[in-house]
Design an enzyme around this catalytic site. Sequence first.
Site, PDB file in Angstrom:
ATOM      1  N   SER A 119      11.666  55.027 -62.704  1.00  0.00           N
ATOM      2  CA  SER A 119      12.570  54.608 -61.622  1.00  0.00           C
ATOM      3  C   SER A 119      13.936  55.274 -61.774  1.00  0.00           C
ATOM      4  O   SER A 119      14.510  55.314 -62.870  1.00  0.00           O
ATOM      5  CB  SER A 119      12.760  53.091 -61.657  1.00  0.00           C
ATOM      6  OG  SER A 119      13.801  52.731 -60.771  1.00  0.00           O
TER       7      SER A 119
ATOM      8  N   SER B 147      16.514  54.148 -60.015  1.00  0.00           N
ATOM      9  CA  SER B 147      17.527  53.158 -59.613  1.00  0.00           C
ATOM     10  C   SER B 147      18.632  52.981 -60.664  1.00  0.00           C
ATOM     11  O   SER B 147      19.804  52.867 -60.297  1.00  0.00           O
ATOM     12  CB  SER B 147      16.866  51.814 -59.293  1.00  0.00           C
ATOM     13  OG  SER B 147      16.050  51.963 -58.150  1.00  0.00           O
TER      14      SER B 147
ATOM     15  N   LYS C  67       6.299  43.555 -54.719  1.00  0.00           N
ATOM     16  CA  LYS C  67       7.157  43.269 -53.553  1.00  0.00           C
ATOM     17  C   LYS C  67       6.672  42.081 -52.714  1.00  0.00           C
ATOM     18  O   LYS C  67       7.481  41.346 -52.162  1.00  0.00           O
ATOM     19  CB  LYS C  67       7.255  44.505 -52.652  1.00  0.00           C
ATOM     20  CG  LYS C  67       8.047  45.663 -53.259  1.00  0.00           C
ATOM     21  CD  LYS C  67       8.155  46.774 -52.228  1.00  0.00           C
ATOM     22  CE  LYS C  67       8.816  48.013 -52.770  1.00  0.00           C
ATOM     23  NZ  LYS C  67       9.112  48.968 -51.697  1.00  0.00           N
TER      24      LYS C  67
ATOM     25  N   ASP D 199      14.217  48.661 -47.409  1.00  0.00           N
ATOM     26  CA  ASP D 199      13.595  49.961 -47.103  1.00  0.00           C
ATOM     27  C   ASP D 199      13.848  50.350 -45.646  1.00  0.00           C
ATOM     28  O   ASP D 199      13.984  51.533 -45.329  1.00  0.00           O
ATOM     29  CB  ASP D 199      12.083  49.909 -47.362  1.00  0.00           C
ATOM     30  CG  ASP D 199      11.765  49.912 -48.846  1.00  0.00           C
ATOM     31  OD1 ASP D 199      12.596  50.415 -49.628  1.00  0.00           O
ATOM     32  OD2 ASP D 199      10.695  49.414 -49.229  1.00  0.00           O
TER      33      ASP D 199
ATOM     34  N   GLY E 188       1.805  50.272 -47.317  1.00  0.00           N
ATOM     35  CA  GLY E 188       2.997  49.429 -47.320  1.00  0.00           C
ATOM     36  C   GLY E 188       4.223  50.151 -46.799  1.00  0.00           C
ATOM     37  O   GLY E 188       5.030  49.575 -46.054  1.00  0.00           O
ATOM     38  N   ALA E 189       4.379  51.410 -47.172  1.00  0.00           N
ATOM     39  CA  ALA E 189       5.552  52.165 -46.723  1.00  0.00           C
ATOM     40  C   ALA E 189       5.532  52.339 -45.208  1.00  0.00           C
ATOM     41  O   ALA E 189       6.574  52.278 -44.544  1.00  0.00           O
ATOM     42  CB  ALA E 189       5.579  53.523 -47.415  1.00  0.00           C
TER      43      ALA E 189
ATOM     44  N   ASN F 201      -4.093  57.573 -39.327  1.00  0.00           N
ATOM     45  CA  ASN F 201      -4.499  57.325 -40.713  1.00  0.00           C
ATOM     46  C   ASN F 201      -5.924  57.798 -40.949  1.00  0.00           C
ATOM     47  O   ASN F 201      -6.765  57.754 -40.055  1.00  0.00           O
ATOM     48  CB  ASN F 201      -4.393  55.835 -41.036  1.00  0.00           C
ATOM     49  CG  ASN F 201      -4.362  55.575 -42.522  1.00  0.00           C
ATOM     50  OD1 ASN F 201      -3.644  56.263 -43.262  1.00  0.00           O
ATOM     51  ND2 ASN F 201      -5.145  54.622 -42.991  1.00  0.00           N
ATOM     52  N   ARG F 202      -6.160  58.267 -42.192  1.00  0.00           N
ATOM     53  CA  ARG F 202      -7.509  58.702 -42.566  1.00  0.00           C
ATOM     54  C   ARG F 202      -8.510  57.583 -42.325  1.00  0.00           C
ATOM     55  O   ARG F 202      -9.573  57.787 -41.755  1.00  0.00           O
ATOM     56  CB  ARG F 202      -7.486  59.114 -44.048  1.00  0.00           C
ATOM     57  CG  ARG F 202      -8.831  59.451 -44.632  1.00  0.00           C
ATOM     58  CD  ARG F 202      -8.695  59.854 -46.079  1.00  0.00           C
ATOM     59  NE  ARG F 202      -8.171  58.762 -46.923  1.00  0.00           N
ATOM     60  CZ  ARG F 202      -7.980  58.836 -48.222  1.00  0.00           C
ATOM     61  NH1 ARG F 202      -8.245  59.983 -48.842  1.00  0.00           N
ATOM     62  NH2 ARG F 202      -7.512  57.825 -48.912  1.00  0.00           N
TER      63      ARG F 202
ATOM     64  N   ILE G 125       8.744  60.516 -46.473  1.00  0.00           N
ATOM     65  CA  ILE G 125       9.331  59.568 -47.423  1.00  0.00           C
ATOM     66  C   ILE G 125       9.086  60.011 -48.865  1.00  0.00           C
ATOM     67  O   ILE G 125       9.689  59.498 -49.782  1.00  0.00           O
ATOM     68  CB  ILE G 125       8.874  58.117 -47.181  1.00  0.00           C
ATOM     69  CG1 ILE G 125       7.403  57.946 -47.484  1.00  0.00           C
ATOM     70  CG2 ILE G 125       9.179  57.659 -45.768  1.00  0.00           C
ATOM     71  CD1 ILE G 125       7.063  56.494 -47.693  1.00  0.00           C
TER      72      ILE G 125
HETATM   73  P1  ATR Z   1       2.087  52.897 -49.871  1.00  0.00           P
HETATM   74  O1  ATR Z   1       2.151  51.410 -50.049  1.00  0.00           O
HETATM   75  O2  ATR Z   1       3.033  53.662 -50.743  1.00  0.00           O
HETATM   76  O3  ATR Z   1       2.197  53.312 -48.446  1.00  0.00           O
HETATM   77  P2  ATR Z   1      -0.812  52.982 -50.049  1.00  0.00           P
HETATM   78  O4  ATR Z   1      -0.897  51.595 -49.533  1.00  0.00           O
HETATM   79  O5  ATR Z   1      -1.654  53.363 -51.212  1.00  0.00           O
HETATM   80  O6  ATR Z   1       0.660  53.357 -50.465  1.00  0.00           O
HETATM   81  O7  ATR Z   1      -1.104  53.984 -48.824  1.00  0.00           O
HETATM   82  C1  ATR Z   1      -1.256  55.350 -49.008  1.00  0.00           C
HETATM   83  C2  ATR Z   1      -1.454  56.037 -47.666  1.00  0.00           C
HETATM   84  O8  ATR Z   1      -1.727  57.418 -47.930  1.00  0.00           O
HETATM   85  C3  ATR Z   1      -2.642  55.509 -46.875  1.00  0.00           C
HETATM   86  O9  ATR Z   1      -2.349  55.605 -45.495  1.00  0.00           O
HETATM   87  C4  ATR Z   1      -3.764  56.476 -47.266  1.00  0.00           C
HETATM   88  O10 ATR Z   1      -4.792  56.582 -46.320  1.00  0.00           O
HETATM   89  P3  ATR Z   1      -6.053  55.574 -46.366  1.00  0.00           P
HETATM   90  O11 ATR Z   1      -5.592  54.286 -45.743  1.00  0.00           O
HETATM   91  O12 ATR Z   1      -7.097  56.255 -45.562  1.00  0.00           O
HETATM   92  O13 ATR Z   1      -6.421  55.430 -47.827  1.00  0.00           O
HETATM   93  C5  ATR Z   1      -2.980  57.767 -47.329  1.00  0.00           C
HETATM   94  N1  ATR Z   1      -3.676  58.787 -48.138  1.00  0.00           N
HETATM   95  C6  ATR Z   1      -3.761  58.830 -49.481  1.00  0.00           C
HETATM   96  N2  ATR Z   1      -4.493  59.906 -49.859  1.00  0.00           N
HETATM   97  C7  ATR Z   1      -4.880  60.551 -48.713  1.00  0.00           C
HETATM   98  C8  ATR Z   1      -5.636  61.727 -48.424  1.00  0.00           C
HETATM   99  N3  ATR Z   1      -6.168  62.476 -49.415  1.00  0.00           N
HETATM  100  N4  ATR Z   1      -5.807  62.073 -47.130  1.00  0.00           N
HETATM  101  C9  ATR Z   1      -5.271  61.329 -46.132  1.00  0.00           C
HETATM  102  N5  ATR Z   1      -4.541  60.209 -46.343  1.00  0.00           N
HETATM  103  C10 ATR Z   1      -4.351  59.823 -47.611  1.00  0.00           C
END
Ligand code: ATR
Length: 282
Positions: A18, A20, A69, A105, A134-135, A155-156, A220
């Site tokens: 961190s 911070s 969090k 945030d 979460g972000a 989103n994937r 981010i």
């Molecule tokens: P955070 O809380 O930091 O946002 P997270 O909840 O782990 O972290 O979310 C990560 C994000 O990155 C998700 O939207 C994830 O997509 P999935 O919901 O399909 O898992 C995305 N992500 C991570 N690796 C990825 C990849 N190789 N290709 C596309 N999206 C990816």
Amino acid sequence: MIYHTPKACVIGHPIAHSRSPIIHGYWLKELGLEGHYGREDVLPEHFSAFIGSLRSNGYIGCNVTLPHKEAAFRLVDRASVRAKELQVANTLWFEGDTLCGDNTDIEGFLANLDDRATGWSKKLDKAVILGAGGASASIIAALKERGASDIRLVNRTLARAETLAQRFGPTVHATEWSDLAQALEHADLLVNTTSLGMKGQPDLDLDLASLPLSALVTDIVYVPLETGLLRQARQRGNPVADGLGMLLHQAVPGFEHWFGKRPTVTPALRALIEADITGVAP
Ligand code: ATR
């Protein structure tokens, strides 16, 4: 009377990396205030007890990061409107005996863009957000505050985007990754909230051809400072804003609550953290 140095910390697991403490340590010194800001590595099963004894351990408040969090939100006596909206708290402080919590945030994201891309939200109709974790929720809340009328959540895993979109109402639309090109048409803003582009992860590999050149592109992810997405956007002529400012600006309200003065995000602070990221002294 026993005099104690005001003490705050960041709590997470893991927490060793961190930045911070560097940020708050810089402000304490710059403003000539007595105080200390440290790190606390706390396991999830010990988090509730740690917060319960925060004050008796000499803390006037704390930041909370992954994975605590949501638990922090549940433990505060009074939550801000933004914390309630996201059910997440990352900044805790005491008012009398009341433990208060905020989610900074949202403020960090908005203040960063206000700083790096002045006037960016004057024309904010359509925004595209990559990622649904979460972000992403914080960014949706931030963009809704600034009046975005059409937010495409790409989103994937579509189901995850759908669940998140539902929480925020009809202006947020879950979108398949394969429909990205169409989503980018007429967009005013593109935000990456996925972990792609982060050091050690593959870069995002996007076709930006349909994104207007006037659209602001931001990430981010801030390690590296210029992600592949930001480089690609800059090279084709889009305005860009990196994610480091979000980290710096989200720290401002906590510092003010704990140490009594509102600090500013200066180029010197940015240079200090940039140097820590790149390993090159400022
Ligand atoms: P955070 O809380 O930091 O946002 P997270 O909840 O782990 O972290 O979310 C990560 C994000 O990155 C998700 O939207 C994830 O997509 P999935 O919901 O399909 O898992 C995305 N992500 C991570 N690796 C990825 C990849 N190789 N290709 C596309 N999206 C990816």
